[in-house]
Design a protein around this motif. Structure first.
Motif, PDB file in Angstrom:
ATOM      1  N   SER A   1      52.781  52.049  50.850  1.00  0.00           N
ATOM      2  CA  SER A   1      52.303  50.904  50.484  1.00  0.00           C
ATOM      3  C   SER A   1      51.979  49.982  51.688  1.00  0.00           C
ATOM      4  O   SER A   1      53.086  49.938  52.709  1.00  0.00           O
ATOM      5  CB  SER A   1      53.024  50.206  49.365  1.00  0.00           C
TER       6      SER A   1
ATOM      7  N   GLN B   1      47.484  55.402  49.613  1.00  0.00           N
ATOM      8  CA  GLN B   1      48.842  54.970  49.466  1.00  0.00           C
ATOM      9  C   GLN B   1      49.395  55.727  48.346  1.00  0.00           C
ATOM     10  O   GLN B   1      48.963  56.005  47.229  1.00  0.00           O
ATOM     11  CB  GLN B   1      48.762  53.357  48.792  1.00  0.00           C
TER      12      GLN B   1
ATOM     13  N   TRP C   1      49.249  50.420  42.104  1.00  0.00           N
ATOM     14  CA  TRP C   1      47.539  50.301  42.502  1.00  0.00           C
ATOM     15  C   TRP C   1      47.324  51.829  42.811  1.00  0.00           C
ATOM     16  O   TRP C   1      47.953  52.248  43.860  1.00  0.00           O
ATOM     17  CB  TRP C   1      47.468  49.368  43.417  1.00  0.00           C
TER      18      TRP C   1
ATOM     19  N   ASN D   1      51.662  47.086  51.857  1.00  0.00           N
ATOM     20  CA  ASN D   1      52.332  45.651  51.706  1.00  0.00           C
ATOM     21  C   ASN D   1      53.968  45.960  52.233  1.00  0.00           C
ATOM     22  O   ASN D   1      54.450  44.823  52.832  1.00  0.00           O
ATOM     23  CB  ASN D   1      52.638  45.221  50.311  1.00  0.00           C
TER      24      ASN D   1
ATOM     25  N   ILE E   1      45.350  43.416  49.950  1.00  0.00           N
ATOM     26  CA  ILE E   1      44.010  43.538  49.107  1.00  0.00           C
ATOM     27  C   ILE E   1      43.931  44.783  48.755  1.00  0.00           C
ATOM     28  O   ILE E   1      43.796  45.850  49.745  1.00  0.00           O
ATOM     29  CB  ILE E   1      43.133  42.843  49.963  1.00  0.00           C
TER      30      ILE E   1
HETATM   31  C1  BTN Z   1      47.218  43.827  41.325  1.00  0.00           C
HETATM   32  O1  BTN Z   1      47.710  44.299  40.528  1.00  0.00           O
HETATM   33  O2  BTN Z   1      45.974  43.243  40.867  1.00  0.00           O
HETATM   34  C2  BTN Z   1      47.350  43.812  42.817  1.00  0.00           C
HETATM   35  C3  BTN Z   1      47.162  44.995  43.573  1.00  0.00           C
HETATM   36  C4  BTN Z   1      47.099  44.643  45.106  1.00  0.00           C
HETATM   37  C5  BTN Z   1      47.050  46.150  45.664  1.00  0.00           C
HETATM   38  C6  BTN Z   1      46.864  46.193  47.328  1.00  0.00           C
HETATM   39  S1  BTN Z   1      46.318  47.725  47.935  1.00  0.00           S
HETATM   40  C7  BTN Z   1      46.830  47.007  49.523  1.00  0.00           C
HETATM   41  C8  BTN Z   1      48.135  46.383  49.291  1.00  0.00           C
HETATM   42  N1  BTN Z   1      49.247  47.381  49.384  1.00  0.00           N
HETATM   43  C9  BTN Z   1      49.955  47.613  48.101  1.00  0.00           C
HETATM   44  O3  BTN Z   1      50.740  48.299  48.121  1.00  0.00           O
HETATM   45  N2  BTN Z   1      49.195  46.694  47.320  1.00  0.00           N
HETATM   46  C10 BTN Z   1      48.331  45.733  47.810  1.00  0.00           C
END
Ligand code: BTN
Length: 245
Positions: free
Chosen positions: A28, A52, A63, A30, A139
């Motif tokens: 991920s 990811q 996601w 994040n 994002i």
């Molecule tokens: C949602 O649930 O709407 C938020 C989703 C966010 C996804 C992004 S992809 C890049 C970043 N890394 C992650 O693990 N999540 C965010």
């Protein structure tokens, strides 16, 4: 298809990004950015991946995005904002994306707090996670997908599926980061006004599923911290909103 490499991404990014980590595959972005932030990554440092294996969504969801189909990135931010206003970062990201899509003649809207929609389908998710002194802003933006897994078919779209046009991930990345830089380096107090322009939830009847139960009412505004204000006086700080007809 993985058509990016670190040189292409660096060339596309503005100098505002001091350091870049490009990962063809990671768990991920994040998670990686939070670890990097703990090691001292500077404001604006960016982690981007083509795929990811454990993409994180809001409210403990996943996601999902096929390799090479999306923009998947996280920014390490150390904004000078009042700590009480840091919740506005994810709203600022939604504003930045809508403004950036408008430049591509794509009309987007935001379902509170930060689901960016094309029509009624979600094209992007935003997840802000904090660690002391830092916000990691993740994002996910669907760019080239034409089909979606069964669980999100009917509620998801991509830029190319919606517009029928080919859209470059790197062009969108550059513009989006420029818009974001501008917003997060400016005053937090302007975010609610900029956000209202795009918010499709204000004025709608909504059902909000928060930890304590579910409320149905009309959404009338957001407050200076970005919380959703309902006609009956409830203020919703977090939770899942369903926009009713
Ligand atoms: C949602 O649930 O709407 C938020 C989703 C966010 C996804 C992004 S992809 C890049 C970043 N890394 C992650 O693990 N999540 C965010």
């Amino acid at each position: 298809m993985n058509d990016l490499n670190v040189h292409m991404v660096r060339r596309a990014l503005p100098d505002w990004v001091p350091e870049l980590r490009y990962l063809p595959e990671t768990d991920s972005t994040n998670r990686q950015a939070l670890a990097w932030a703990r090691e001292g990554a500077r404001h604006g440092s960016l982690v981007i991946a083509d795929f990811q294996t454990a993409g994180r969504g809001r409210l403990d969801r996943r996601w999902l995005a096929p390799a090479g189909s999306s923009l998947l990135f996280s920014l390490v931010l150390r904004p000078m904002w009042d700590p009480d206003l840091l919740g506005l970062i994810s709203l600022a990201a939604a504003v930045a994306l809508c403004e950036c899509l408008e430049e591509l003649d794509v009309v987007a809207g935001v379902k509170w707090p930060n689901d960016v929609l094309l029509g009624s389908r979600k094209v992007s998710g935003i997840l802000a996670e904090t660690s002391p002194g830092v916000v990691v802003l993740g994002i996910g933006l669907n760019v080239t997908q034409r089909t979606f897994p069964a669980e999100i078919e009917g509620s998801a779209t991509s830029l190319e599926a919606h517009t029928g046009r080919q859209i470059s991930r790197l062009d969108v990345l550059r513009n989006l980061v420029l818009h974001l830089a501008n917003l997060v380096d400016g005053p937090a107090q302007v975010i609610p006004d900029r956000y209202r322009r795009w918010c499709a939830t204000i004025g709608r009847r909504v059902r909000v599923d928060a930890g304590s139960g579910s409320v149905e009412d009309r959404a009338v505004d957001i407050d200076p911290t970005g919380a959703l204000i309902l006609a009956g006086g409830h203020t919703v700080r977090a939770g899942d909103v369903i926009q009713l007809r």
